[in-house]
Design an enzyme around this catalytic site. Structure first.
Site, PDB file in Angstrom:
ATOM      1  N   ASN A  61      22.614   1.813 -48.034  1.00 26.84           N
ATOM      2  CA  ASN A  61      21.540   1.303 -46.797  1.00 26.84           C
ATOM      3  C   ASN A  61      21.935  -0.075 -47.745  1.00 26.84           C
ATOM      4  OD1 ASN A  61      20.423   2.568 -44.631  1.00 26.84           O
ATOM      5  ND2 ASN A  61      19.500   3.525 -45.808  1.00 26.84           N
TER       6      ASN A  61
ATOM      7  N   GLN B 143      23.574  -6.967 -47.055  1.00 25.98           N
ATOM      8  CA  GLN B 143      24.821  -7.726 -47.439  1.00 25.98           C
ATOM      9  C   GLN B 143      25.571  -8.276 -46.314  1.00 25.98           C
ATOM     10  OE1 GLN B 143      26.372  -5.059 -50.113  1.00 25.98           O
ATOM     11  NE2 GLN B 143      25.432  -5.283 -52.140  1.00 25.98           N
TER      12      GLN B 143
ATOM     13  N   SER C 155      31.849   2.405 -47.235  1.00 27.30           N
ATOM     14  CA  SER C 155      30.924   2.370 -48.965  1.00 27.30           C
ATOM     15  C   SER C 155      31.572   3.620 -49.585  1.00 27.30           C
ATOM     16  CB  SER C 155      29.406   2.656 -48.632  1.00 27.30           C
ATOM     17  OG  SER C 155      29.218   1.392 -48.130  1.00 27.30           O
TER      18      SER C 155
ATOM     19  N   GLY D 294      13.436   5.377 -64.109  1.00 26.72           N
ATOM     20  CA  GLY D 294      12.223   4.962 -64.570  1.00 26.72           C
ATOM     21  C   GLY D 294      11.152   4.453 -63.336  1.00 26.72           C
TER      22      GLY D 294
ATOM     23  N   THR E 290      30.447  -8.628 -52.451  1.00 24.13           N
ATOM     24  CA  THR E 290      29.594  -7.283 -53.448  1.00 24.13           C
ATOM     25  C   THR E 290      30.443  -6.970 -54.052  1.00 24.13           C
ATOM     26  OG1 THR E 290      30.383  -5.395 -52.285  1.00 24.13           O
ATOM     27  CG2 THR E 290      28.273  -6.706 -51.346  1.00 24.13           C
ATOM     28  N   CYS E 291      29.673  -6.330 -55.565  1.00 22.18           N
ATOM     29  CA  CYS E 291      30.378  -5.574 -56.258  1.00 22.18           C
ATOM     30  C   CYS E 291      31.418  -4.812 -55.640  1.00 22.18           C
ATOM     31  CB  CYS E 291      29.572  -4.651 -57.099  1.00 22.18           C
ATOM     32  SG  CYS E 291      27.933  -3.223 -56.320  1.00 22.18           S
ATOM     33  N   ASN E 292      31.507  -4.277 -54.770  1.00 19.62           N
ATOM     34  CA  ASN E 292      31.925  -3.715 -54.170  1.00 19.62           C
ATOM     35  C   ASN E 292      33.814  -3.491 -53.319  1.00 19.62           C
ATOM     36  OD1 ASN E 292      32.009  -1.158 -55.692  1.00 19.62           O
ATOM     37  ND2 ASN E 292      29.934  -0.572 -54.123  1.00 19.62           N
ATOM     38  N   ARG E 293      33.327  -5.139 -52.764  1.00 14.29           N
ATOM     39  CA  ARG E 293      34.131  -5.721 -52.005  1.00 14.29           C
ATOM     40  C   ARG E 293      34.178  -7.467 -51.560  1.00 14.29           C
ATOM     41  NH1 ARG E 293      34.520  -3.169 -47.670  1.00 14.29           N
ATOM     42  NH2 ARG E 293      33.557  -1.286 -48.467  1.00 14.29           N
TER      43      ARG E 293
END
Length: 411
Positions: free
Chosen positions: A105, A110, A99, A184, A49-52
């Site tokens: 969530n 993922q 996270s 928005g 993912t973008c974080n791991r």
């Protein structure tokens, strides 16, 4: 073949240890990762993912070195986990405890998709299948039994919460969303999810973008020139635009002449100050306060979530050991059945030569099956006890001897 839980290995690269741009650079390289894993794993799942960026495996020789080589310079930020530490880490990930925003969530989906991708590629077998199915189960349990995912910690979600509370809900109300960008879009979607009967008007500089969003939320699309008219008919106004000067003038709000709820998450603000007395107004600072309150609730839930994770980690250990015991027993039974079949065939051949009738032959075969099961029963009971006690390595040694003997007899 039974696999020991201690063999389970993971190479972990996350936002906690490495710069986000470094971790994020591997998100699009999942295919490459599976390519380099060929030959060095029996089972593997890549979670990116973008974080791991995390690789879980039942490894062969060279697995860790291969993944470290793939990470290159980023490998200095990586951690290597084994056995129960792997289980605990993955379960915490699925629960949202690892996270950047506690309790989010998206990570649960993922984790599930990462396993499905590995299964599709044919590299996720029954052991990692067990691990990941229990991880997803744990994530769901944590979210259902605690408030770890309470509220919405994004500015759009918090803005909708403030507006809902101030307006007493959205059903039957006219909600004007100014801005058709990401924020928005989130706000409009949340309003529609909560209020099927709300009238939603999307206002944007580009009417085409307004139409696109309006189509998704069953709303109406307008250009900025229609703002004064729409404000006069609105109950709630949600604003998220990038501008150099306010798009909603004080005079527009004064002309409304009745109570109006306005929540503006634009930076700088898109609503001209000071605010008329007929308007309930919340800006970015108010929204950030809501986010802090939501996070405080989530943080208070962490101990409960961690307790559930530990329960499920212990359960996974039992399930893993039982699976290993079942496989070891299956190896032993394969050997026993092979020997029994050979001996029964020889016995039947001899009895036929002695003129024994067919009914007696069936009795002899049934007796052989029954005797085999009874002789193996103590060993099977021992196998299950060994699994519960965590003595799977000894059981695997026994199973290997039976496996070797079976191979010898087949040749």
């Amino acid at each position: 073949m039974p696999r020991l839980l201690e063999e389970l290995t993971a190479v972990i690269l996350t936002h906690r240890d490495a710069p986000l741009d470094v971790v994020g650079s591997f998100e699009s390289r999942v295919g490459e990762a599976y390519q380099i894993l060929r030959g060095v794993v029996d089972e593997a799942v890549v979670l990116a993912t973008c974080n791991r960026f995390e690789v879980y495996a039942l490894p062969r020789r060279g697995f860790v070195e291969t993944v470290i080589g793939f990470l290159g310079e980023a490998s200095r930020y990586a951690r290597i986990l084994h056995g129960m530490d792997v289980v605990r880490h993955l379960f915490r990930v699925a629960a949202g405890l690892e996270s950047a925003i506690i309790g989010e969530n998206e990570i649960l989906g993922q984790v599930a998709r990462a396993y499905e991708e590995a299964r599709r590629r044919g590299v996720a077998g029954k052991y990692l299948g067990l691990l990941f199915s229990q991880a997803v189960r744990t994530g769901k349990l944590v979210r259902s039994r605690t408030r770890i995912s309470y509220g919405n910690v994004g500015a759009p979600g918090a803005a909708v919460k403030l507006a809902r509370e101030a307006a007493g809900g959205f059903d039957g109300k006219h909600v004007v969303v100014v801005g058709a960008g990401e924020a928005g879009s989130i706000m409009a979607s949340l309003v529609r999810e909560e209020a099927p009967t709300a009238r939603i008007s999307i206002v944007n500089r580009s009417v085409d973008r307004a139409r696109e969003l309006a189509g998704k939320v069953r709303g109406e699309a307008y250009g900025l020139d229609m703002l004064p008219k729409l404000l006069a008919a609105a109950d709630v106004v949600l604003v998220a635009v990038t501008v150099n000067e306010p798009v909603i003038k004080r005079s527009m709000l004064e002309d409304v002449g009745r109570h109006l709820v306005v929540v503006d998450i634009s930076n700088p603000p898109a609503v001209e100050q000071p605010i008329p007395s007929n308007v309930y107004y919340a800006g970015l600072r108010d929204v950030e306060k809501v986010i802090k309150e939501v996070l405080a609730v989530r943080i208070r839930e962490v101990p409960k979530a961690e307790a559930i994770v530990e329960e499920q980690v212990a359960l996974l250990r039992k399930l893993w050991l039982k699976r290993g015991a079942d496989e070891a027993i299956a190896e032993i039974m394969r050997y026993a059945n092979r020997v029994m079949e050979e001996e029964v065939e020889e016995l039947v051949s001899r009895l036929r030569g002695l003129g024994v009738d067919g009914a007696a032959l069936l009795v002899a075969r049934s007796f052989a099956y029954s005797l085999t099961k009874k002789l193996l029963r103590p060993l099977i009971l021992y196998a299950h006890e060994a699994a519960l006690e965590g003595s799977l390595s000894k059981l695997e040694e026994i199973a290997q001897k039976y496996r070797d003997e079976l191979a010898r007899r087949q040749h």
